[in-house]
Motif scaffolding. Structure first.
Motif, PDB file in Angstrom:
ATOM      1  N   LEU A  95       0.838  -1.200   0.000  1.00  0.00           N
ATOM      2  CA  LEU A  95       0.000   0.000   0.000  1.00  0.00           C
ATOM      3  C   LEU A  95       0.872   1.249   0.000  1.00  0.00           C
ATOM      4  CD1 LEU A  95      -2.784   1.241   0.045  1.00  0.00           C
ATOM      5  CD2 LEU A  95      -2.804   1.055   2.523  1.00  0.00           C
ATOM      6  N   GLY A  96       1.942   1.200   0.793  1.00  0.00           N
ATOM      7  CA  GLY A  96       2.861   2.339   0.829  1.00  0.00           C
ATOM      8  C   GLY A  96       3.437   2.616  -0.545  1.00  0.00           C
ATOM      9  N   THR A  97       3.865   1.545  -1.223  1.00  0.00           N
ATOM     10  CA  THR A  97       4.429   1.720  -2.564  1.00  0.00           C
ATOM     11  C   THR A  97       3.378   2.283  -3.520  1.00  0.00           C
ATOM     12  OG1 THR A  97       5.758  -0.228  -2.116  1.00  0.00           O
ATOM     13  CG2 THR A  97       5.734   0.550  -4.375  1.00  0.00           C
ATOM     14  N   ALA A  98       2.162   1.725  -3.428  1.00  0.00           N
ATOM     15  CA  ALA A  98       1.102   2.185  -4.333  1.00  0.00           C
ATOM     16  C   ALA A  98       0.821   3.663  -4.119  1.00  0.00           C
ATOM     17  CB  ALA A  98      -0.171   1.365  -4.118  1.00  0.00           C
ATOM     18  N   ILE A  99       0.740   4.086  -2.854  1.00  0.00           N
ATOM     19  CA  ILE A  99       0.470   5.501  -2.569  1.00  0.00           C
ATOM     20  C   ILE A  99       1.611   6.365  -3.076  1.00  0.00           C
ATOM     21  CG2 ILE A  99       0.224   7.190  -0.716  1.00  0.00           C
ATOM     22  CD1 ILE A  99      -1.319   5.099   0.854  1.00  0.00           C
ATOM     23  N   PHE A 100       2.826   5.871  -2.857  1.00  0.00           N
ATOM     24  CA  PHE A 100       3.981   6.634  -3.338  1.00  0.00           C
ATOM     25  C   PHE A 100       3.909   6.805  -4.853  1.00  0.00           C
ATOM     26  CE2 PHE A 100       8.323   6.686  -5.079  1.00  0.00           C
ATOM     27  CZ  PHE A 100       8.747   7.893  -4.546  1.00  0.00           C
ATOM     28  N   GLU A 125      -2.635   0.751  -6.848  1.00  0.00           N
ATOM     29  CA  GLU A 125      -2.282   1.971  -7.570  1.00  0.00           C
ATOM     30  C   GLU A 125      -3.366   2.304  -8.600  1.00  0.00           C
ATOM     31  OE1 GLU A 125       0.825   2.027 -10.359  1.00  0.00           O
ATOM     32  OE2 GLU A 125       0.691   4.201 -10.461  1.00  0.00           O
ATOM     33  N   ASP A 126      -3.863   1.268  -9.282  1.00  0.00           N
ATOM     34  CA  ASP A 126      -4.971   1.504 -10.223  1.00  0.00           C
ATOM     35  C   ASP A 126      -6.139   2.164  -9.507  1.00  0.00           C
ATOM     36  OD1 ASP A 126      -3.531   0.397 -12.220  1.00  0.00           O
ATOM     37  OD2 ASP A 126      -4.617  -1.510 -12.282  1.00  0.00           O
ATOM     38  N   ALA A 180     -11.418   7.063  -0.747  1.00  0.00           N
ATOM     39  CA  ALA A 180     -12.197   6.940  -1.978  1.00  0.00           C
ATOM     40  C   ALA A 180     -11.804   5.682  -2.750  1.00  0.00           C
ATOM     41  CB  ALA A 180     -12.006   8.176  -2.851  1.00  0.00           C
ATOM     42  N   ALA A 181     -10.552   5.259  -2.587  1.00  0.00           N
ATOM     43  CA  ALA A 181     -10.078   4.083  -3.329  1.00  0.00           C
ATOM     44  C   ALA A 181     -10.161   2.819  -2.478  1.00  0.00           C
ATOM     45  CB  ALA A 181      -8.635   4.304  -3.788  1.00  0.00           C
ATOM     46  N   MET A 182     -10.762   2.950  -1.290  1.00  0.00           N
ATOM     47  CA  MET A 182     -10.670   1.861  -0.325  1.00  0.00           C
ATOM     48  C   MET A 182     -11.171   0.526  -0.857  1.00  0.00           C
ATOM     49  SD  MET A 182      -9.325   1.015   2.289  1.00  0.00           S
ATOM     50  CE  MET A 182      -8.758   2.230   3.435  1.00  0.00           C
ATOM     51  N   ILE A 188     -16.303  -6.551  -4.698  1.00  0.00           N
ATOM     52  CA  ILE A 188     -15.893  -5.230  -4.222  1.00  0.00           C
ATOM     53  C   ILE A 188     -15.381  -4.390  -5.381  1.00  0.00           C
ATOM     54  CG2 ILE A 188     -14.210  -4.030  -2.784  1.00  0.00           C
ATOM     55  CD1 ILE A 188     -14.381  -6.322  -0.829  1.00  0.00           C
ATOM     56  N   LEU A 189     -14.583  -5.022  -6.251  1.00  0.00           N
ATOM     57  CA  LEU A 189     -14.026  -4.278  -7.390  1.00  0.00           C
ATOM     58  C   LEU A 189     -15.116  -3.760  -8.319  1.00  0.00           C
ATOM     59  CD1 LEU A 189     -10.824  -6.205  -8.514  1.00  0.00           C
ATOM     60  CD2 LEU A 189     -10.990  -3.833  -7.800  1.00  0.00           C
TER      61      LEU A 189
END
Lengths: 314, 318
Positions: free
Chosen positions: A109-114, A186-187, A218-220, A305-306
């Protein structure tokens, strides 16, 4: 099938174009049949696999009661006295799935946010292909990596750990599921409309405020779906855990011990000299069914969910 | 005053060209109150080439009006997307507690100009700003400016309503929360006050905890206005706030803008010339990145000094 209309138009054709049309008709029909067969193969395969799993499992459950299978705390099908409790295998699987999530979820998640919010475009163009390379490494290489690199590291930190231990399996499976979490999260983060970010900035939010309070919530749903798919992948992962976690079915939550996952057990029996047709042999179908059901449920929930997330922004 | 302005455009429901034509011919409107700031506005620089700040100060003092009547000033503001210049030397004064409308054809730079005022363009890659934007005399592009603080003072409402996927309450409370207000009672008060000012409270007061995404388009836009008001901004920038709404919702938003000008300085970008005429005190006409003309709304629509302005408002292009 749907050829009926074509035949009608064929009959109404005049003699001049009849030949061409007939050829075209058969050609179209052949293509149709061929493509249908292609699609049919995967459907047929799925159906037969599930059928074999079910039939063999049912035959297994003639010998072993479902109650014992679900509640017995020992799994010793190859030793006397025989016990057929799936709990130790389930426990090993869940231990690895949970442990790997503990590693993969925060880092992923950290990488995706970055990548989505902080990285300058050029840096993102470098990191993304590297992450995809991670996804392309064969899982046996990860298993090897776990045995020769991570396990010694775990043992030097925790001397009580065995040469095969759940912890090293958790680490490699965590690394293996990282790319999935990174790319799906990230998507989801990038799908959050720019207007939402601007709305937050316009209220005086900092980048961190915007990311933490607006973009990530919002992306949760997409993020949670990526977690579920990664967990499902971790449950199904075979090669690396077979190599790294050992072959000791044990109902333990201690990651330093050797455990056996459902997948690793199936590998063990499939390769061993257990005669086909015996109840020992059929255990793998029952275990396989349990494995199939658990990953299927998780995948379905994640897909649900997707698709809900997609509706929200369309 | 309010009714006067409304009566400026009697046929707002007619087609644009017809209405504007009517407008240009209904010249003899009595100047109602010559001492108000309307006159001060008429003295703001109209042509970009003038040295604007000097002129606006001079004219203000010449009329005996304190410069506090001007909230925002831009001086030779230029803006570049990469190598493309989107704004050339925009110099404009925006009077306090008045509605300034920016009109012009699509792509003429009016939204870009608006977004320069609270530095929203900072977020877009490869852009460059030259010139000054003065908020109460302080350059907002000066190094060391607290952009977060600036955006709290200069709020913004966007073309497309963009409520956060949170409850109605949390949407409005978000800004105050950012400033460290966390007390439930205090937040409740701010939320209700803001919703009331945005003319939304009556419709949502029983369901503040419902998702904001369940509101209608017009309600969502008023929620976004309430959200912007909750941080107590001094200036409210509105980027075509009603362009995606039906006529009834548009009317509500316009009424709202009318009420809000009592407390806030408003700059509104609009495609719709009747809307500019209905809601604004001052209007600026943008064309191809230039501010062609700016003046009191009535004057700009009835006796424009520039040929391009006249062509545009009479519907000859754009």
């Amino acid at each position: 099938m749907r050829f009926a209309d074509t035949t009608v138009s064929l009959a109404s054709d005049d003699g001049i174009t009849g030949g061409v049309t007939r050829f075209r008709y058969w050609f179209e029909r052949a293509i149709h049949v061929f493509l249908f067969a292609c699609a049919g193969i995967s459907v047929l395969t799925t159906v037969s696999i599930v059928f074999v799993l079910l039939v063999e499992s049912v035959r297994f459950f003639f010998d072993v009661s479902v109650f014992d299978f679900l509640t017995d705390t020992k799994w010793t099908p190859l030793l006397k006295p025989q016990h057929f409790g799936i709990l130790p295998l389930m426990c090993g699987t869940l231990l690895v799935a949970f442990g790997s999530s503990l590693i993969a979820i925060p880092i992923g998640l950290g990488t995706a946010i970055f990548l989505s919010e902080y990285a300058p475009p050029r840096l993102r163009d470098v990191i993304k292909p590297l992450v995809e390379v991670l996804a392309g490494i064969p899982s046996v290489v990860y298993g090897y990596f776990a045995v020769v690199s991570i396990s010694p590291l775990v043992r030097s930190t925790f001397p009580s750990a065995g040469p095969f231990n759940a912890a090293s399996a958790c680490v490699v499976v965590g690394i293996m599921t990282l790319p999935m979490i990174i790319s799906l999260s990230e998507d989801a983060l990038r799908a959050v409309p720019r207007s939402l970010r601007e709305g937050a900035y316009a209220l005086g939010a900092t980048k961190f405020d915007t990311t933490a309070h607006v973009v990530v919530p919002a992306a949760m749903s997409g993020i949670v779906a990526s977690f579920l798919l990664a967990i499902s992948r971790a449950i199904g992962e075979t090669m690396a855990v077979t190599l790294a976690a050992g072959a000791t079915p044990k109902a333990t939550l201690n990651p330093l011990e050797s455990v056996q996952t459902m997948t690793a057990y199936i590998v063990q029996i499939s390769q061993g000299d257990t005669p086909a047709g015996t109840v020992e042999y059929r255990t793998i179908f029952a275990v396989g069914l349990a494995l199939f059901l658990s990953t299927m449920v998780i995948n379905l929930v994640a897909q649900g969910i997707l698709s809900r997330m997609r509706e929200k922004y369309e | 005053m309010v009714m006067d302005r409304r009566s400026l455009l009697p046929n707002s429901s007619k087609k644009q060209t017809v209405t504007t034509y009517t407008m240009t011919t209904t010249e003899p409107i009595a100047m109602d109150d010559p001492t108000t700031a309307d006159d001060a506005i008429s003295r703001v620089p109209t042509v970009p080439v003038n040295p604007p700040i000097a002129q606006s100060e001079n004219s203000a003092s010449a009329e005996g009006l304190p410069s506090a009547n001007v909230k925002l000033v831009t001086r030779n503001l230029r803006f570049f997307y990469g190598s493309v210049q989107a704004l050339s030397d925009i110099s404009m004064s925006i009077p306090v507690n008045r509605v300034t409308a920016l009109i012009g054809p699509s792509g003429c730079g009016k939204s870009t100009f608006l977004r320069c005022l609270n530095r929203m363009n900072d977020m877009i890659e490869k852009t460059r700003v030259e010139g000054d934007v003065l908020l109460d005399g302080n350059d907002v592009y000066k190094p060391g400016t607290d952009v977060v603080e600036l955006r709290k003072r200069v709020g913004m409402v966007f073309q497309k309503s963009n409520p956060f996927p949170k409850s109605i309450f949390e949407n409005v409370a978000y800004g105050p929360r950012l400033t460290g207000i966390n007390g439930r009672a205090e937040l409740q008060e701010i939320v209700e006050k803001s919703l009331k000012r945005a003319a939304l409270l009556d419709e949502v007061k029983d369901r503040l905890n419902d998702s904001a995404l369940r509101l209608s388009g017009g309600q969502q836009q008023r929620l976004c206005i309430a959200r912007a008001l909750a941080t107590s901004p001094e200036v409210l920038l509105m980027d075509e706030p009603a362009s995606a709404l039906d006529p009834a919702s548009t009317t509500r938003i316009e009424d709202l803008i009318f009420e809000l000008r009592e407390r806030y300085t408003i700059v509104i970008v609009t495609h719709n010339m009747q809307q500019a005429a209905r809601v604004s005190d001052q209007t600026g006409f943008f064309y191809e990145g230039q501010l062609i003309e700016v003046g009191p709304t009535r004057q700009l629509f009835t006796t424009p000094t520039e040929k391009q302005t006249e062509d545009y408002i009479t519907g000859r292009f754009g």
